[in-house]
Design a protein around this motif. Sequence first.
Motif, PDB file in Angstrom:
ATOM      1  N   VAL A  86     -12.539 -26.233  38.422  1.00 50.63           N
ATOM      2  CA  VAL A  86     -12.476 -26.210  39.890  1.00 50.63           C
ATOM      3  C   VAL A  86     -13.041 -24.869  40.366  1.00 50.63           C
ATOM      4  O   VAL A  86     -12.295 -23.931  40.682  1.00 50.63           O
ATOM      5  N   PRO A  87     -14.352 -24.737  40.420  1.00 48.55           N
ATOM      6  CA  PRO A  87     -14.971 -23.424  40.668  1.00 48.55           C
ATOM      7  C   PRO A  87     -14.793 -22.882  42.082  1.00 48.55           C
ATOM      8  O   PRO A  87     -14.992 -21.682  42.304  1.00 48.55           O
ATOM      9  N   ASN A  88     -14.443 -23.718  43.035  1.00 46.16           N
ATOM     10  CA  ASN A  88     -14.412 -23.270  44.427  1.00 46.16           C
ATOM     11  C   ASN A  88     -13.037 -22.820  44.913  1.00 46.16           C
ATOM     12  O   ASN A  88     -12.850 -22.599  46.111  1.00 46.16           O
ATOM     13  N   VAL A  89     -12.077 -22.683  44.010  1.00 44.81           N
ATOM     14  CA  VAL A  89     -10.735 -22.246  44.420  1.00 44.81           C
ATOM     15  C   VAL A  89     -10.777 -20.788  44.872  1.00 44.81           C
ATOM     16  O   VAL A  89     -11.337 -19.927  44.194  1.00 44.81           O
ATOM     17  N   GLU A  90     -10.196 -20.519  46.037  1.00 47.98           N
ATOM     18  CA  GLU A  90     -10.115 -19.153  46.544  1.00 47.98           C
ATOM     19  C   GLU A  90      -8.675 -18.665  46.657  1.00 47.98           C
ATOM     20  O   GLU A  90      -8.409 -17.476  46.533  1.00 47.98           O
ATOM     21  N   ARG A  91      -7.751 -19.604  46.872  1.00 44.24           N
ATOM     22  CA  ARG A  91      -6.357 -19.211  47.107  1.00 44.24           C
ATOM     23  C   ARG A  91      -5.447 -20.011  46.172  1.00 44.24           C
ATOM     24  O   ARG A  91      -5.374 -21.242  46.269  1.00 44.24           O
ATOM     25  N   LEU A  92      -4.780 -19.309  45.260  1.00 45.41           N
ATOM     26  CA  LEU A  92      -3.935 -19.945  44.246  1.00 45.41           C
ATOM     27  C   LEU A  92      -2.471 -19.650  44.549  1.00 45.41           C
ATOM     28  O   LEU A  92      -2.066 -18.494  44.696  1.00 45.41           O
ATOM     29  N   GLY A  93      -1.684 -20.716  44.652  1.00 48.15           N
ATOM     30  CA  GLY A  93      -0.255 -20.562  44.902  1.00 48.15           C
ATOM     31  C   GLY A  93       0.546 -20.908  43.660  1.00 48.15           C
ATOM     32  O   GLY A  93       0.355 -21.964  43.061  1.00 48.15           O
TER      33      GLY A  93
END
Length: 259
Positions: A86-93
């Motif tokens: 998932v290369p476009n993840v910017e915000r990980l919770g």
Amino acid sequence: LPRLAQELDALLPKVFVAAATAAGVVHSVLPDRQLVFTAMAVDPVAVGLAESYRRPGGTATGNVMNAVGGEESLTAKRLGFFKDLVPNVERLGMIGVVWDPQALQGVLSHQEETALQEVSIQLGFRFENYAIKTPDDLERVFAKALSDGVDALYISGDPLLTVNMSRVMPYILAARKPTLGVYPEWGRAGLLLTYSTDALDGFRRAGVYAAKIVRGVKPGDLPIEQASKFWLVVNLKTARQLGITVPPNLLTLADELIE
């Protein structure tokens, strides 16, 4: 756990085998008993179970889940696989647990959160922790994470979440976000990707050490083993539901593909 340890001790065993946080409990309640630990994700030297990896010296030895490099090394590999997927993840919770600094599991939870923060910065993720105290907090923390606009969810390896997997999974599935975690059981249940050491291999190795101790070898003379076998799970069913195409390199690297 202390009560169970004492009940077993009444049977006069030659050696205890204890997994994860149970190992610390057994060693605390029965410090003079011979112990083989496994499924340990904390440093046994740092928490007082042994003097060193090469020569534990006391009454306890076994194997740990972390390889050389510790929690940060495993986290980097796990998040690296996830970024490939998932290369476009910017915000990980992170769905985590409020940790007790006085408890063995609290040490691990703090290490997990710290490693995630550091690796997320390296990979360009914005990281936030959404912690629960009890399973009744799940609805609130998932709602908060989603309202904050997280792109993906990381499920902590904390036992509180694992033993309540059946309560956690409906929130994960309803969120319809890419998810990753630690243990393969989570991948089989529906997380998109998991990566960890092979816990079953650790139990087998603990059995080998237990046999040696029964035959007369002292635990203090058996070096603590670090993990050498790892398990990557990719859930293809979840990927299809999320419209994610799994790249060929991950299909090749995965130890287990969930159809």
